[in-house]
Design a protein around this motif. Structure first.
Motif, PDB file in Angstrom:
ATOM      1  N   LEU A  24      -9.127   3.591  -5.469  1.00 53.70           N
ATOM      2  CA  LEU A  24     -10.444   2.988  -5.281  1.00 53.70           C
ATOM      3  C   LEU A  24     -10.346   1.941  -4.183  1.00 53.70           C
ATOM      4  O   LEU A  24     -10.494   0.728  -4.423  1.00 53.70           O
ATOM      5  N   PRO A  25     -10.098   2.363  -2.944  1.00 50.27           N
ATOM      6  CA  PRO A  25      -9.930   1.400  -1.850  1.00 50.27           C
ATOM      7  C   PRO A  25     -11.246   0.712  -1.518  1.00 50.27           C
ATOM      8  O   PRO A  25     -12.324   1.283  -1.652  1.00 50.27           O
ATOM      9  N   GLU A  26     -11.125  -0.506  -1.086  1.00 53.68           N
ATOM     10  CA  GLU A  26     -12.316  -1.261  -0.716  1.00 53.68           C
ATOM     11  C   GLU A  26     -12.920  -0.760   0.589  1.00 53.68           C
ATOM     12  O   GLU A  26     -14.133  -0.797   0.774  1.00 53.68           O
ATOM     13  N   ARG A  27     -12.073  -0.308   1.496  1.00 51.41           N
ATOM     14  CA  ARG A  27     -12.566   0.135   2.798  1.00 51.41           C
ATOM     15  C   ARG A  27     -11.691   1.258   3.322  1.00 51.41           C
ATOM     16  O   ARG A  27     -10.468   1.233   3.173  1.00 51.41           O
ATOM     17  N   LEU A  28     -12.330   2.264   3.896  1.00 50.18           N
ATOM     18  CA  LEU A  28     -11.618   3.374   4.512  1.00 50.18           C
ATOM     19  C   LEU A  28     -11.898   3.378   6.005  1.00 50.18           C
ATOM     20  O   LEU A  28     -12.990   3.006   6.449  1.00 50.18           O
ATOM     21  N   THR A  29     -10.917   3.818   6.771  1.00 52.47           N
ATOM     22  CA  THR A  29     -11.076   3.829   8.221  1.00 52.47           C
ATOM     23  C   THR A  29     -10.427   5.078   8.806  1.00 52.47           C
ATOM     24  O   THR A  29      -9.474   5.621   8.236  1.00 52.47           O
ATOM     25  N   LEU A  30     -10.965   5.532   9.912  1.00 53.52           N
ATOM     26  CA  LEU A  30     -10.399   6.666  10.646  1.00 53.52           C
ATOM     27  C   LEU A  30      -9.685   6.200  11.913  1.00 53.52           C
ATOM     28  O   LEU A  30      -9.402   7.012  12.796  1.00 53.52           O
ATOM     29  N   GLY A  53      -3.972   7.310   1.994  1.00 48.59           N
ATOM     30  CA  GLY A  53      -3.093   6.449   2.782  1.00 48.59           C
ATOM     31  C   GLY A  53      -3.374   6.536   4.263  1.00 48.59           C
ATOM     32  O   GLY A  53      -3.248   5.549   4.988  1.00 48.59           O
ATOM     33  N   SER A  54      -3.765   7.729   4.738  1.00 48.01           N
ATOM     34  CA  SER A  54      -4.061   7.886   6.159  1.00 48.01           C
ATOM     35  C   SER A  54      -5.333   7.142   6.572  1.00 48.01           C
ATOM     36  O   SER A  54      -5.540   6.874   7.749  1.00 48.01           O
ATOM     37  N   MET A  55      -6.179   6.819   5.594  1.00 46.61           N
ATOM     38  CA  MET A  55      -7.419   6.091   5.894  1.00 46.61           C
ATOM     39  C   MET A  55      -7.370   4.651   5.401  1.00 46.61           C
ATOM     40  O   MET A  55      -8.387   3.966   5.334  1.00 46.61           O
ATOM     41  N   ASN A  56      -6.176   4.204   5.036  1.00 49.61           N
ATOM     42  CA  ASN A  56      -5.998   2.847   4.536  1.00 49.61           C
ATOM     43  C   ASN A  56      -5.804   1.883   5.711  1.00 49.61           C
ATOM     44  O   ASN A  56      -4.984   2.132   6.590  1.00 49.61           O
ATOM     45  N   PRO A  57      -6.524   0.786   5.779  1.00 54.63           N
ATOM     46  CA  PRO A  57      -6.326  -0.168   6.884  1.00 54.63           C
ATOM     47  C   PRO A  57      -4.916  -0.757   6.854  1.00 54.63           C
ATOM     48  O   PRO A  57      -4.313  -0.925   5.807  1.00 54.63           O
ATOM     49  N   GLY A  58      -4.406  -1.073   8.015  1.00 58.57           N
ATOM     50  CA  GLY A  58      -3.071  -1.652   8.105  1.00 58.57           C
ATOM     51  C   GLY A  58      -2.009  -0.587   8.276  1.00 58.57           C
ATOM     52  O   GLY A  58      -2.301   0.593   8.494  1.00 58.57           O
ATOM     53  N   GLY A 115      13.794   3.649  12.347  1.00 60.98           N
ATOM     54  CA  GLY A 115      14.169   2.415  13.019  1.00 60.98           C
ATOM     55  C   GLY A 115      13.484   1.203  12.410  1.00 60.98           C
ATOM     56  O   GLY A 115      12.504   1.311  11.661  1.00 60.98           O
ATOM     57  N   ARG A 116      13.985   0.035  12.734  1.00 65.47           N
ATOM     58  CA  ARG A 116      13.463  -1.195  12.154  1.00 65.47           C
ATOM     59  C   ARG A 116      12.092  -1.574  12.699  1.00 65.47           C
ATOM     60  O   ARG A 116      11.264  -2.143  11.994  1.00 65.47           O
ATOM     61  N   GLU A 117      11.842  -1.252  13.954  1.00 64.83           N
ATOM     62  CA  GLU A 117      10.596  -1.684  14.578  1.00 64.83           C
ATOM     63  C   GLU A 117       9.462  -0.690  14.360  1.00 64.83           C
ATOM     64  O   GLU A 117       8.308  -1.023  14.591  1.00 64.83           O
ATOM     65  N   ASN A 118       9.778   0.522  13.947  1.00 65.29           N
ATOM     66  CA  ASN A 118       8.754   1.542  13.762  1.00 65.29           C
ATOM     67  C   ASN A 118       8.334   1.576  12.291  1.00 65.29           C
ATOM     68  O   ASN A 118       9.086   2.024  11.428  1.00 65.29           O
ATOM     69  N   ASN A 119       7.162   1.096  11.999  1.00 64.56           N
ATOM     70  CA  ASN A 119       6.660   1.054  10.627  1.00 64.56           C
ATOM     71  C   ASN A 119       5.210   1.515  10.528  1.00 64.56           C
ATOM     72  O   ASN A 119       4.426   0.982   9.746  1.00 64.56           O
ATOM     73  N   GLU A 120       4.864   2.497  11.344  1.00 63.59           N
ATOM     74  CA  GLU A 120       3.488   2.991  11.375  1.00 63.59           C
ATOM     75  C   GLU A 120       3.297   4.056  10.300  1.00 63.59           C
ATOM     76  O   GLU A 120       3.036   5.233  10.584  1.00 63.59           O
ATOM     77  N   PHE A 121       3.404   3.646   9.048  1.00 61.61           N
ATOM     78  CA  PHE A 121       3.382   4.609   7.950  1.00 61.61           C
ATOM     79  C   PHE A 121       2.001   5.218   7.733  1.00 61.61           C
ATOM     80  O   PHE A 121       1.879   6.391   7.399  1.00 61.61           O
ATOM     81  N   THR A 122       0.949   4.440   7.904  1.00 63.76           N
ATOM     82  CA  THR A 122      -0.392   4.989   7.726  1.00 63.76           C
ATOM     83  C   THR A 122      -0.742   5.945   8.865  1.00 63.76           C
ATOM     84  O   THR A 122      -1.409   6.958   8.651  1.00 63.76           O
ATOM     85  N   THR A 123      -0.281   5.648  10.070  1.00 64.72           N
ATOM     86  CA  THR A 123      -0.475   6.575  11.189  1.00 64.72           C
ATOM     87  C   THR A 123       0.332   7.841  10.968  1.00 64.72           C
ATOM     88  O   THR A 123      -0.125   8.951  11.281  1.00 64.72           O
ATOM     89  N   VAL A 176       0.543  18.607  -8.369  1.00 59.29           N
ATOM     90  CA  VAL A 176       0.446  19.097  -6.991  1.00 59.29           C
ATOM     91  C   VAL A 176      -0.551  18.280  -6.176  1.00 59.29           C
ATOM     92  O   VAL A 176      -0.294  17.947  -5.010  1.00 59.29           O
ATOM     93  N   LEU A 177      -1.693  17.951  -6.766  1.00 57.55           N
ATOM     94  CA  LEU A 177      -2.756  17.281  -6.025  1.00 57.55           C
ATOM     95  C   LEU A 177      -2.537  15.785  -5.873  1.00 57.55           C
ATOM     96  O   LEU A 177      -3.081  15.177  -4.952  1.00 57.55           O
ATOM     97  N   TYR A 178      -1.762  15.178  -6.757  1.00 55.50           N
ATOM     98  CA  TYR A 178      -1.552  13.728  -6.698  1.00 55.50           C
ATOM     99  C   TYR A 178      -0.985  13.268  -5.355  1.00 55.50           C
ATOM    100  O   TYR A 178      -1.563  12.383  -4.703  1.00 55.50           O
ATOM    101  N   PRO A 179       0.142  13.828  -4.883  1.00 54.18           N
ATOM    102  CA  PRO A 179       0.659  13.358  -3.584  1.00 54.18           C
ATOM    103  C   PRO A 179      -0.260  13.692  -2.414  1.00 54.18           C
ATOM    104  O   PRO A 179      -0.299  12.949  -1.428  1.00 54.18           O
ATOM    105  N   ILE A 180      -1.019  14.794  -2.528  1.00 56.33           N
ATOM    106  CA  ILE A 180      -1.938  15.153  -1.441  1.00 56.33           C
ATOM    107  C   ILE A 180      -3.046  14.122  -1.338  1.00 56.33           C
ATOM    108  O   ILE A 180      -3.372  13.625  -0.246  1.00 56.33           O
ATOM    109  N   LEU A 181      -3.651  13.790  -2.489  1.00 54.20           N
ATOM    110  CA  LEU A 181      -4.719  12.791  -2.494  1.00 54.20           C
ATOM    111  C   LEU A 181      -4.186  11.443  -2.031  1.00 54.20           C
ATOM    112  O   LEU A 181      -4.856  10.718  -1.283  1.00 54.20           O
TER     113      LEU A 181
END
Length: 293
Positions: A64-70, A50-55, A251-259, A40-45
Motif C-alpha cells: 500500500l505505497p503512498e506514491r507510485l512513480t514511473l 518496487g519498480s514504481m517505488n520512489p528512491g 559494486g559499492r557505488e551502484n545501488n540503483e535497485f528500483t531502476t 508465484v505471484l508474490y515476488p512478481i507483485l
C-alpha cells in the motif's frame, strides 16, 4: 425383496460418501493451487511495485505505497543505454532461435531417418554431453572465439548458444520424429518426392508444436543468460540486458535497485507475451515429447 431393499438402501450411502470424498479432494486441490498462485505471484507483485517505488531502496516497498512513480522507467531510456541493450539482446535471441531451430531439427531428422557410419557414436556423444554443465567449457570456448576473432561479437555468442542447444534439442526432436509413421514418407517417395521435399512439406508441418517448443526455448536462453554474455562481450555498445542490469547493482557505488526492478519488469514482457501467444503449441510440444521421446 430384502436383498433388493438393502441394496437399494445402501446406494445413497455409497453415493453420498463418494460425493463427500470428491468435495474434499477438490477442496484440497483448490487450496494447493491457491497457495501455489500466492507463492508465484508474490515476488512478481513485489518487483512491480518496487519498480514504481520512489528512491533507490527496494526494501522499503509495501503493498500500500503512498506514491507510485514511473520515473525509473523514464530514467532507463533517457540516462541509460537500456534501449541499446534491449536491441542487442533481441537480436541475439532471435538469431539464435532461428539458427538453433534449423540445426536442431535437421540434425534430429538425420539421426531419426537415416543410417550412416558414426550415427550411434554421435547419439551417445550428445547424450554424454548433456551430463555436463555448459560452463565447464568456458575456457575452451573463450580460446576458440579468440582464435576465430569473435570475442566481443554478437555472432560469436550466437554460435556458442546454437552449438550448445544441439545435443538436448536433437534428442527431443529425434524422439518426436521416431514416433511419426514412416508410411507418410514412403507414400511421398512413391509420388516422386525427394528427401528434402519430404522433410519440408511432410515432416515440418506435422512437427509445428515441437518446433514451437524448441524455438521458444532457444529464444528464452539467450534472453536470460548472463554467464556467457559476460565472458564474450566486453564493449559498452555490445552489452546485453543481463550485463547492463547487473552493473546497476554490482559494486559499492551502484545501488540503483528500483531502476533494476524496472528493467527486470521490461525484460519479462516479451517472454510473457510469447508464452501467451504460443501456449497451445508449447503444451502440445511438451506432451508430444513426453509421449514419443
Amino acid at each position: 425383496m430384502t436383498n433388493t431393499n438393502n441394496g437399494y438402501r445402501q446406494r445413497p450411502k455409497t453415493t453420498l460418501a463418494y460425493s463427500v470424498k470428491q468435495h474434499v479432494l477438490l477442496t484440497v486441490i483448490y487450496i494447493v493451487l491457491g497457495i501455489t498462485a500466492v507463492v508465484v505471484l508474490y515476488p512478481i507483485l513485489w518487483i512491480v511495485l518496487g519498480s514504481m517505488n520512489p528512491g533507490d531502496s527496494i526494501s522499503a516497498t509495501s503493498y500500500l505505497p503512498e506514491r507510485l512513480t514511473l520515473s525509473h522507467y523514464t530514467y532507463l531510456f533517457t540516462e541509460k543505454d537500456y534501449l541499446l541493450w534491449y536491441k542487442n539482446t533481441l537480436f541475439i535471441a532471435v538469431m539464435n532461435m532461428i539458427l538453433s531451430t534449423v540445426l536442431v531439427v535437421t540434425s534430429a531428422y538425420a539421426f531419426s531417418r537415416f543410417r550412416f557410419p558414426g550415427r550411434r557414436q554421435g547419439l551417445m556423444a550428445m547424450l554424454v554431453l548433456q551430463m555436463f554443465p555448459s560452463f565447464m567449457g568456458m575456457i575452451a570456448i573463450y580460446i576458440l572465439l579468440l582464435q576465430m576473432n569473435l570475442l566481443d561479437n554478437h555472432w560469436g555468442l550466437i554460435l556458442v548458444y546454437a552449438g550448445g542447444s544441439i545435443p538436448f534439442g536433437a534428442w527431443i526432436v529425434k524422439g518426436y520424429f521416431d514416433g511419426l509413421p514412416r508410411s507418410l514418407e514412403e507414400a511421398a517417395k512413391i509420388d516422386g518426392a525427394s528427401s528434402t521435399t519430404i522433410f519440408i512439406k511432410v515432416m515440418l508441418p506435422l512437427s509445428v508444436p515441437m518446433l514451437t517448443f524448441i524455438a521458444v526455448s532457444n529464444f528464452i536462453g539467450p534472453w536470460m543468460d548472463f554467464i556467457f554474455a559476460r565472458l564474450v562481450l566486453r564493449s559498452d555498445e555490445n552489452k546485453t540486458l543481463a550485463i547492463g542490469l547487473f552493473e546497476m547493482v554490482s559494486g559499492r557505488e551502484n545501488n540503483e535497485f528500483t531502476t533494476f526492478a524496472a528493467g527486470a519488469v521490461l525484460v519479462a514482457i516479451p517472454i510473457t507475451l510469447l508464452f501467451m501467444m504460443l501456449q497451445k503449441y508449447i503444451i502440445e510440444g511438451l506432451k508430444a515429447g513426453a509421449n514419443k521421446g
